[in-house]
Design a protein around this motif. Structure first.
Motif, PDB file in Angstrom:
ATOM      1  N   ILE A   1      63.580  44.848  36.291  1.00  0.00           N
ATOM      2  CA  ILE A   1      62.636  44.864  37.411  1.00  0.00           C
ATOM      3  C   ILE A   1      63.073  45.917  38.424  1.00  0.00           C
ATOM      4  N   TYR A   2      64.376  45.961  38.690  1.00  0.00           N
ATOM      5  CA  TYR A   2      64.897  46.962  39.628  1.00  0.00           C
ATOM      6  C   TYR A   2      64.633  48.374  39.090  1.00  0.00           C
ATOM      7  N   ALA A   3      64.809  48.580  37.793  1.00  0.00           N
ATOM      8  CA  ALA A   3      64.542  49.887  37.184  1.00  0.00           C
ATOM      9  C   ALA A   3      63.074  50.272  37.348  1.00  0.00           C
ATOM     10  N   ALA A   4      62.177  49.299  37.198  1.00  0.00           N
ATOM     11  CA  ALA A   4      60.748  49.575  37.402  1.00  0.00           C
ATOM     12  C   ALA A   4      60.490  49.973  38.854  1.00  0.00           C
ATOM     13  N   LEU A   5      61.151  49.302  39.777  1.00  0.00           N
ATOM     14  CA  LEU A   5      60.993  49.638  41.196  1.00  0.00           C
ATOM     15  C   LEU A   5      61.534  51.037  41.491  1.00  0.00           C
ATOM     16  N   VAL A   6      62.640  51.395  40.867  1.00  0.00           N
ATOM     17  CA  VAL A   6      63.189  52.745  41.032  1.00  0.00           C
ATOM     18  C   VAL A   6      62.176  53.765  40.518  1.00  0.00           C
ATOM     19  N   ALA A   7      61.596  53.498  39.354  1.00  0.00           N
ATOM     20  CA  ALA A   7      60.611  54.417  38.777  1.00  0.00           C
ATOM     21  C   ALA A   7      59.397  54.586  39.690  1.00  0.00           C
ATOM     22  N   LEU A   8      59.066  53.540  40.440  1.00  0.00           N
ATOM     23  CA  LEU A   8      57.934  53.600  41.372  1.00  0.00           C
ATOM     24  C   LEU A   8      58.342  54.090  42.755  1.00  0.00           C
ATOM     25  N   GLY A   9      59.621  54.324  42.945  1.00  0.00           N
ATOM     26  CA  GLY A   9      60.106  54.770  44.249  1.00  0.00           C
ATOM     27  C   GLY A   9      60.031  53.674  45.296  1.00  0.00           C
ATOM     28  N   ALA A  10      60.201  52.420  44.876  1.00  0.00           N
ATOM     29  CA  ALA A  10      60.041  51.295  45.796  1.00  0.00           C
ATOM     30  C   ALA A  10      61.225  50.339  45.764  1.00  0.00           C
ATOM     31  N   GLU A  11      62.364  50.791  45.260  1.00  0.00           N
ATOM     32  CA  GLU A  11      63.499  49.878  45.142  1.00  0.00           C
ATOM     33  C   GLU A  11      64.035  49.503  46.517  1.00  0.00           C
ATOM     34  N   PRO A  12      64.377  48.231  46.698  1.00  0.00           N
ATOM     35  CA  PRO A  12      64.997  47.830  47.958  1.00  0.00           C
ATOM     36  C   PRO A  12      66.435  48.345  48.012  1.00  0.00           C
ATOM     37  N   VAL A  13      66.922  48.586  49.212  1.00  0.00           N
ATOM     38  CA  VAL A  13      68.306  49.036  49.369  1.00  0.00           C
ATOM     39  C   VAL A  13      69.225  47.838  49.149  1.00  0.00           C
ATOM     40  N   LEU A  14      70.138  47.977  48.220  1.00  0.00           N
ATOM     41  CA  LEU A  14      71.096  46.915  47.928  1.00  0.00           C
ATOM     42  C   LEU A  14      72.465  47.361  48.427  1.00  0.00           C
ATOM     43  N   ASP A  15      72.954  46.697  49.449  1.00  0.00           N
ATOM     44  CA  ASP A  15      74.262  47.008  50.028  1.00  0.00           C
ATOM     45  C   ASP A  15      75.331  46.864  48.933  1.00  0.00           C
ATOM     46  N   PRO A  16      76.070  47.943  48.659  1.00  0.00           N
ATOM     47  CA  PRO A  16      77.066  47.872  47.578  1.00  0.00           C
ATOM     48  C   PRO A  16      78.169  46.841  47.819  1.00  0.00           C
ATOM     49  N   GLU A  17      78.404  46.491  49.080  1.00  0.00           N
ATOM     50  CA  GLU A  17      79.416  45.463  49.352  1.00  0.00           C
ATOM     51  C   GLU A  17      78.903  44.075  48.962  1.00  0.00           C
ATOM     52  N   LEU A  18      77.590  43.865  49.158  1.00  0.00           N
ATOM     53  CA  LEU A  18      77.003  42.565  48.803  1.00  0.00           C
ATOM     54  C   LEU A  18      76.617  42.504  47.326  1.00  0.00           C
ATOM     55  N   TRP A  19      76.257  43.653  46.768  1.00  0.00           N
ATOM     56  CA  TRP A  19      75.836  43.725  45.372  1.00  0.00           C
ATOM     57  C   TRP A  19      76.648  44.789  44.639  1.00  0.00           C
ATOM     58  N   PRO A  20      77.960  44.568  44.461  1.00  0.00           N
ATOM     59  CA  PRO A  20      78.768  45.600  43.798  1.00  0.00           C
ATOM     60  C   PRO A  20      78.357  45.843  42.344  1.00  0.00           C
ATOM     61  N   GLN A  21      77.768  44.845  41.736  1.00  0.00           N
ATOM     62  CA  GLN A  21      77.340  44.964  40.339  1.00  0.00           C
ATOM     63  C   GLN A  21      75.858  45.327  40.221  1.00  0.00           C
ATOM     64  N   GLY A  22      75.206  45.627  41.357  1.00  0.00           N
ATOM     65  CA  GLY A  22      73.770  45.908  41.330  1.00  0.00           C
ATOM     66  C   GLY A  22      72.979  44.621  41.394  1.00  0.00           C
ATOM     67  N   PRO A  23      71.684  44.689  41.085  1.00  0.00           N
ATOM     68  CA  PRO A  23      70.844  43.489  41.170  1.00  0.00           C
ATOM     69  C   PRO A  23      71.294  42.425  40.163  1.00  0.00           C
ATOM     70  N   GLN A  24      71.291  41.182  40.621  1.00  0.00           N
ATOM     71  CA  GLN A  24      71.707  40.051  39.794  1.00  0.00           C
ATOM     72  C   GLN A  24      70.500  39.161  39.486  1.00  0.00           C
ATOM     73  N   GLU A  25      70.662  38.275  38.527  1.00  0.00           N
ATOM     74  CA  GLU A  25      69.558  37.389  38.149  1.00  0.00           C
ATOM     75  C   GLU A  25      69.089  36.536  39.322  1.00  0.00           C
ATOM     76  N   GLY A  26      69.977  36.219  40.261  1.00  0.00           N
ATOM     77  CA  GLY A  26      69.581  35.462  41.447  1.00  0.00           C
ATOM     78  C   GLY A  26      68.644  36.241  42.355  1.00  0.00           C
ATOM     79  N   ASP A  27      68.564  37.548  42.156  1.00  0.00           N
ATOM     80  CA  ASP A  27      67.678  38.419  42.942  1.00  0.00           C
ATOM     81  C   ASP A  27      66.317  38.606  42.268  1.00  0.00           C
ATOM     82  N   ARG A  28      66.152  38.029  41.100  1.00  0.00           N
ATOM     83  CA  ARG A  28      64.967  38.282  40.272  1.00  0.00           C
ATOM     84  C   ARG A  28      63.653  38.009  41.000  1.00  0.00           C
ATOM     85  N   LEU A  29      63.514  36.847  41.642  1.00  0.00           N
ATOM     86  CA  LEU A  29      62.251  36.517  42.308  1.00  0.00           C
ATOM     87  C   LEU A  29      61.976  37.451  43.486  1.00  0.00           C
TER      88      LEU A  29
END
Length: 173
Positions: free
Chosen positions: A14-42
């Motif tokens: 889902i995050y990759a689709a958002l990147v492709a659309l230029g609409a990805e939310p900014v994910l703070d690397p300190e809070l999301w060091p591994q990138g988007p997680q399944e808990g972020d899915r909704l």
């Protein structure tokens, strides 16, 4: 009848689709060091939904030339994906419920009467459709509860309309 997917999109897709659309939310690397997680899915699905709705709205604005064909194309594409079964009705109930929540949460101290009435009208639509689905499944008690909620919403619509009429001077308080 279940709503599901044989291959549900994970948070990373889902995050990759958002990147492709230029609409990805900014994910703070300190809070999301591994990138988007399944808990972020909704949340990510909500962002994707918003991006899609904004694109559709920009492409189908009804004005003086009213391009109903454009809206018909969007609905056709939606129907091709969802189908016209009971699942489609469940998706519509879910969409109506989300719309009602958005209408009733004006973010202001007091939500305007017209906005509250609009939200109640959407809730009524969702509950009537829900009652219809429950009736089709033979669940009389759930049908009855959905109709009770619908009646309460219709009362709220009428009260909100009256408040707006008072505000514009059509009727007395």
């Amino acid at each position: 009848m279940s709503i599901g997917s044989d291959h549900p999109a994970g948070a990373d897709r889902i995050y990759a689709a958002l990147v492709a659309l230029g609409a990805e939310p900014v994910l703070d690397p300190e809070l999301w060091p591994q990138g988007p997680q399944e808990g972020d899915r909704l949340r990510l699905l909500g962002v994707l939904l918003a991006k899609t709705e904004l694109e559709i709205t920009a492409a189908t604005r009804l004005g003086e030339d009213e391009q109903f064909e454009d809206i018909a194309d969007v609905v056709l594409g939606w129907t091709e994906q969802v189908g016209s079964s009971g699942i489609a009705s469940n998706v519509l109930v879910n969409r109506l419920q989300r719309t009602a929540v958005q209408l009733m949460d004006g973010g202001e101290e007091k939500t305007a009467a017209g906005q509250v009435a609009s939200g109640a009208a959407v809730v009524a639509a969702a509950d009537v459709l829900s009652a219809h689905l429950q009736f089709e499944h033979g669940d009389v008690e759930r049908t009855r509860r959905a109709l009770d909620r619908t009646e309460a919403s219709v009362i709220a619509v009428l009260e909100g309309m009256h408040e707006v009429r008072v505000a514009i001077g059509d009727v007395e308080e």
